[in-house]
Motif scaffolding. Structure first.
Motif, PDB file in Angstrom:
ATOM      1  N   GLU A 121      -3.370   6.088  -6.154  1.00 56.88           N
ATOM      2  CA  GLU A 121      -2.358   6.758  -5.812  1.00 56.88           C
ATOM      3  C   GLU A 121      -2.026   7.853  -4.838  1.00 56.88           C
ATOM      4  OE1 GLU A 121       0.224   5.859  -7.412  1.00 56.88           O
ATOM      5  OE2 GLU A 121      -0.353   4.665  -8.371  1.00 56.88           O
ATOM      6  N   SER A 122      -3.170   8.022  -5.047  1.00 59.37           N
ATOM      7  CA  SER A 122      -2.883   9.508  -3.415  1.00 59.37           C
ATOM      8  C   SER A 122      -3.471   8.870  -2.072  1.00 59.37           C
ATOM      9  CB  SER A 122      -3.744  10.861  -3.704  1.00 59.37           C
ATOM     10  OG  SER A 122      -4.509  10.407  -3.348  1.00 59.37           O
ATOM     11  N   ILE A 123      -3.401   7.967  -1.977  1.00 56.12           N
ATOM     12  CA  ILE A 123      -3.673   6.756  -0.785  1.00 56.12           C
ATOM     13  C   ILE A 123      -2.928   5.687  -0.966  1.00 56.12           C
ATOM     14  CG2 ILE A 123      -6.092   7.843   0.037  1.00 56.12           C
ATOM     15  CD1 ILE A 123      -6.898   5.435  -1.515  1.00 56.12           C
ATOM     16  N   LEU A 124      -1.869   5.168  -1.995  1.00 56.19           N
ATOM     17  CA  LEU A 124      -0.952   4.442  -1.375  1.00 56.19           C
ATOM     18  C   LEU A 124      -0.124   4.193  -0.147  1.00 56.19           C
ATOM     19  CD1 LEU A 124       0.480   3.700  -5.003  1.00 56.19           C
ATOM     20  CD2 LEU A 124      -1.967   2.327  -4.193  1.00 56.19           C
ATOM     21  N   ASP A 125       0.011   5.128   0.451  1.00 54.42           N
ATOM     22  CA  ASP A 125       0.893   5.003   2.310  1.00 54.42           C
ATOM     23  C   ASP A 125       0.145   4.631   3.136  1.00 54.42           C
ATOM     24  OD1 ASP A 125      -0.796   7.249   1.624  1.00 54.42           O
ATOM     25  OD2 ASP A 125       0.615   8.857   2.843  1.00 54.42           O
ATOM     26  N   THR A 126      -1.647   4.632   2.912  1.00 56.66           N
ATOM     27  CA  THR A 126      -2.071   4.057   3.433  1.00 56.66           C
ATOM     28  C   THR A 126      -2.203   2.116   3.649  1.00 56.66           C
ATOM     29  OG1 THR A 126      -4.997   4.536   2.298  1.00 56.66           O
ATOM     30  CG2 THR A 126      -3.484   6.411   3.801  1.00 56.66           C
ATOM     31  N   PHE A 127      -2.208   1.988   2.192  1.00 60.29           N
ATOM     32  CA  PHE A 127      -2.056   0.380   2.311  1.00 60.29           C
ATOM     33  C   PHE A 127      -1.938  -0.242   2.890  1.00 60.29           C
ATOM     34  CE2 PHE A 127      -3.966   0.269  -2.504  1.00 60.29           C
ATOM     35  CZ  PHE A 127      -4.828   1.059  -2.209  1.00 60.29           C
ATOM     36  N   PRO A 128      -1.894  -1.010   3.656  1.00 57.10           N
ATOM     37  CA  PRO A 128      -1.558  -2.476   4.739  1.00 57.10           C
ATOM     38  C   PRO A 128      -0.089  -2.997   3.666  1.00 57.10           C
ATOM     39  CG  PRO A 128      -3.123  -3.719   3.337  1.00 57.10           C
ATOM     40  CD  PRO A 128      -3.633  -1.832   3.654  1.00 57.10           C
ATOM     41  N   TYR A 129       0.538  -3.606   4.659  1.00 59.26           N
ATOM     42  CA  TYR A 129       2.066  -4.532   4.654  1.00 59.26           C
ATOM     43  C   TYR A 129       2.343  -3.826   3.013  1.00 59.26           C
ATOM     44  CZ  TYR A 129      -2.688  -6.834   6.101  1.00 59.26           C
ATOM     45  OH  TYR A 129      -3.563  -7.384   6.990  1.00 59.26           O
ATOM     46  N   GLN A 130       2.902  -2.364   3.695  1.00 60.63           N
ATOM     47  CA  GLN A 130       4.455  -1.902   2.512  1.00 60.63           C
ATOM     48  C   GLN A 130       4.650  -2.624   1.745  1.00 60.63           C
ATOM     49  OE1 GLN A 130       3.318   1.406   0.964  1.00 60.63           O
ATOM     50  NE2 GLN A 130       1.242   1.874   2.138  1.00 60.63           N
ATOM     51  N   GLU A 131       5.553  -3.144   3.353  1.00 63.34           N
ATOM     52  CA  GLU A 131       6.448  -3.782   2.022  1.00 63.34           C
ATOM     53  C   GLU A 131       6.397  -4.587   1.613  1.00 63.34           C
ATOM     54  OE1 GLU A 131       5.125  -6.187   5.837  1.00 63.34           O
ATOM     55  OE2 GLU A 131       5.376  -3.915   5.441  1.00 63.34           O
ATOM     56  N   THR A 132       5.389  -5.578   1.314  1.00 61.25           N
ATOM     57  CA  THR A 132       5.020  -5.671  -0.197  1.00 61.25           C
ATOM     58  C   THR A 132       3.959  -6.095  -1.109  1.00 61.25           C
ATOM     59  OG1 THR A 132       2.615  -6.851   0.716  1.00 61.25           O
ATOM     60  CG2 THR A 132       4.847  -8.530   1.678  1.00 61.25           C
ATOM     61  N   ARG A 133       3.909  -4.822  -1.141  1.00 61.36           N
ATOM     62  CA  ARG A 133       2.879  -3.930  -1.813  1.00 61.36           C
ATOM     63  C   ARG A 133       3.800  -4.294  -3.237  1.00 61.36           C
ATOM     64  NH1 ARG A 133       2.214   0.723  -4.302  1.00 61.36           N
ATOM     65  NH2 ARG A 133       3.176   1.746  -2.063  1.00 61.36           N
ATOM     66  N   ILE A 134       2.810  -4.756  -4.236  1.00 65.11           N
ATOM     67  CA  ILE A 134       3.931  -4.369  -5.629  1.00 65.11           C
ATOM     68  C   ILE A 134       2.337  -4.342  -6.516  1.00 65.11           C
ATOM     69  CG2 ILE A 134       4.979  -5.825  -5.500  1.00 65.11           C
ATOM     70  CD1 ILE A 134       3.653  -8.239  -7.068  1.00 65.11           C
ATOM     71  N   LYS A 135       2.557  -3.144  -8.118  1.00 64.12           N
ATOM     72  CA  LYS A 135       1.586  -2.951  -8.848  1.00 64.12           C
ATOM     73  C   LYS A 135       1.851  -2.745 -10.089  1.00 64.12           C
ATOM     74  CE  LYS A 135       1.650   1.335 -10.297  1.00 64.12           C
ATOM     75  NZ  LYS A 135       0.939   2.390 -10.504  1.00 64.12           N
ATOM     76  N   HIS A 136       0.381  -3.753 -11.311  1.00 63.05           N
ATOM     77  CA  HIS A 136       0.920  -3.843 -12.584  1.00 63.05           C
ATOM     78  C   HIS A 136      -0.117  -3.471 -13.357  1.00 63.05           C
ATOM     79  CE1 HIS A 136       2.715  -7.478 -11.888  1.00 63.05           C
ATOM     80  NE2 HIS A 136       1.771  -8.284 -10.578  1.00 63.05           N
ATOM     81  N   VAL A 137       0.194  -2.847 -14.216  1.00 57.32           N
ATOM     82  CA  VAL A 137      -0.727  -1.939 -15.070  1.00 57.32           C
ATOM     83  C   VAL A 137      -1.453  -2.758 -16.298  1.00 57.32           C
ATOM     84  CG1 VAL A 137      -1.302   0.338 -16.670  1.00 57.32           C
ATOM     85  CG2 VAL A 137       0.107  -0.343 -14.630  1.00 57.32           C
ATOM     86  N   ILE A 138      -2.404  -3.423 -16.536  1.00 59.53           N
ATOM     87  CA  ILE A 138      -2.940  -4.326 -17.585  1.00 59.53           C
ATOM     88  C   ILE A 138      -4.075  -3.656 -18.724  1.00 59.53           C
ATOM     89  CG2 ILE A 138      -4.179  -6.710 -17.565  1.00 59.53           C
ATOM     90  CD1 ILE A 138      -3.844  -6.770 -14.724  1.00 59.53           C
ATOM     91  N   GLU A 139      -3.737  -3.405 -19.915  1.00 56.39           N
ATOM     92  CA  GLU A 139      -4.193  -2.825 -20.790  1.00 56.39           C
ATOM     93  C   GLU A 139      -5.511  -3.979 -21.660  1.00 56.39           C
ATOM     94  OE1 GLU A 139      -2.064  -0.753 -23.527  1.00 56.39           O
ATOM     95  OE2 GLU A 139      -1.330   0.883 -21.841  1.00 56.39           O
ATOM     96  N   TYR A 140      -6.542  -3.781 -21.452  1.00 58.20           N
ATOM     97  CA  TYR A 140      -7.313  -4.852 -22.684  1.00 58.20           C
ATOM     98  C   TYR A 140      -8.812  -4.186 -22.829  1.00 58.20           C
ATOM     99  CZ  TYR A 140     -10.901  -5.306 -18.956  1.00 58.20           C
ATOM    100  OH  TYR A 140     -12.263  -4.143 -18.587  1.00 58.20           O
ATOM    101  N   GLU A 141      -8.711  -4.779 -24.467  1.00 58.41           N
ATOM    102  CA  GLU A 141      -9.906  -4.120 -24.917  1.00 58.41           C
ATOM    103  C   GLU A 141     -10.879  -5.082 -24.759  1.00 58.41           C
ATOM    104  OE1 GLU A 141      -7.418  -3.413 -28.765  1.00 58.41           O
ATOM    105  OE2 GLU A 141      -6.753  -1.807 -28.399  1.00 58.41           O
ATOM    106  N   ARG A 142     -12.391  -4.172 -25.464  1.00 55.09           N
ATOM    107  CA  ARG A 142     -13.348  -4.755 -25.863  1.00 55.09           C
ATOM    108  C   ARG A 142     -14.174  -4.257 -27.011  1.00 55.09           C
ATOM    109  NH1 ARG A 142     -11.460  -7.957 -22.702  1.00 55.09           N
ATOM    110  NH2 ARG A 142     -12.584  -9.074 -21.036  1.00 55.09           N
ATOM    111  N   GLU A 143     -14.828  -5.283 -27.867  1.00 54.03           N
ATOM    112  CA  GLU A 143     -15.291  -4.590 -28.666  1.00 54.03           C
ATOM    113  C   GLU A 143     -17.106  -4.337 -28.491  1.00 54.03           C
ATOM    114  OE1 GLU A 143     -14.976  -5.174 -33.606  1.00 54.03           O
ATOM    115  OE2 GLU A 143     -16.686  -6.530 -32.720  1.00 54.03           O
ATOM    116  N   MET A 144     -17.855  -2.987 -28.568  1.00 56.80           N
ATOM    117  CA  MET A 144     -18.959  -2.723 -28.577  1.00 56.80           C
ATOM    118  C   MET A 144     -19.557  -1.472 -28.786  1.00 56.80           C
ATOM    119  SD  MET A 144     -17.877  -0.959 -24.633  1.00 56.80           S
ATOM    120  CE  MET A 144     -19.295  -1.829 -23.642  1.00 56.80           C
TER     121      MET A 144
END
Length: 285
Positions: free
Chosen positions: A185-208
């Protein structure tokens, strides 16, 4: 990537065996973004990306997954030992290169570039310059994701893991890990193609099992630094203490695990481990 923490042959074998995989939902989001749709069938052969580059691929955890959704995948890593442990497939090509040195690829040649929980190890500005050179204009996608600390299903176990990660390993983490823990998050402004950038948050689980979980923890960069400073025996003892403490959380008895009549079987107890992925997608215009 050229990180000495991930290059020794014993460690790279453990990395291949114990690092977690990624959920199908992640790849579905990537394909939906690439094809500009919200209705992707992952088994549709007509919706495959032509050529993907998986950067800092390690032993191919994400590379192999991508091979099901791309016609061709190139996996690169700075460690030859990592690549020796990589899973081979007909449509995957592995090469030993750092993220900042991908000049072997021609300009405007790559449809998808992926970075799976590795961006923090790069010279990020130099890498993004290479990305812009090799991605195809008007369609090429850059996909960067981060995998945070695992979350356990037992309140006492959460405390044990927190102590291990933030106290026992205090002083052994690279400063670069802060970028990972805040999901870039602290460096997102350095990412290229800012006008197209999107974010998804994905949760997943594993039994271990407890043993599988601790083996995974051993592949962490901080554990490798601990081993370099104190030796393998000290690291093994630290990890055994972690396993013992976790086992106590998942058993009714609080007695010393070493006295348990089942011996090592106690480490086979199952736990649910959850991760939260922050997936950043952007398209070259």
């Amino acid at each position: 990537m050229n990180c000495p923490l991930f290059v020794e042959s014993n460690h790279t074998a453990n990395y291949k065996a114990f690092r977690p995989d990624y959920p199908q939902e992640l790849y579905k989001k990537i394909l939906e973004f690439y094809f500009n749709t919200t209705n992707i069938n992952l088994n549709d052969d007509d919706k495959k990306i032509p050529l993907a580059l998986d950067v800092a691929c390690g032993s191919g955890q994400a590379t192999v997954d991508l091979s099901y959704y791309c016609h061709r995948v190139i996996g690169i890593d700075g460690s030859q030992n990592q690549l020796k442990n990589a899973t081979l497939k007909q449509n995957i090509e592995y090469q030993c290169h750092n993220a900042e040195n991908i000049t072997f690829l021609p300009p405007n040649s790559i449809d998808l570039i992926t970075v799976a929980t590795a961006l923090h190890w790069f010279n990020i500005q130099t890498f993004f310059e290479q990305v812009n050179r090799i991605l195809k204009p008007n369609s090429g996608v850059l996909s960067i994701w981060s995998l945070g600390f695992p979350l356990l299903d037992n309140p006492k176990a959460i405390e044990v893991q927190h102590k291990f990660s933030h106290c026992d390993l205090d002083g052994y983490w690279s400063d670069k890990i802060q970028l990972l823990t805040d999901h870039y998050e602290s460096i997102l402004d350095t990412f290229p193609y800012q006008e197209t950038r999107i974010k998804h948050v994905i949760e997943y689980e594993r039994e271990m099992s407890i043993l599988q979980f601790v083996n995974m923890i051993e592949t962490w960069s901080a554990c490798q630094t601990y081993r370099e400073r104190h030796g393998q025996d000290k690291l093994k003892q630290l990890l055994k203490t972690l396993a013992d403490n976790l086992a106590k959380c998942y058993t009714e008895s609080s007695n010393d695990i070493s006295s348990n009549k089942d011996g090592d079987a106690i480490y086979d107890k199952k736990m649910i481990v959850k991760w939260i992925i922050h997936l950043h997608l952007m398209k070259k215009q």
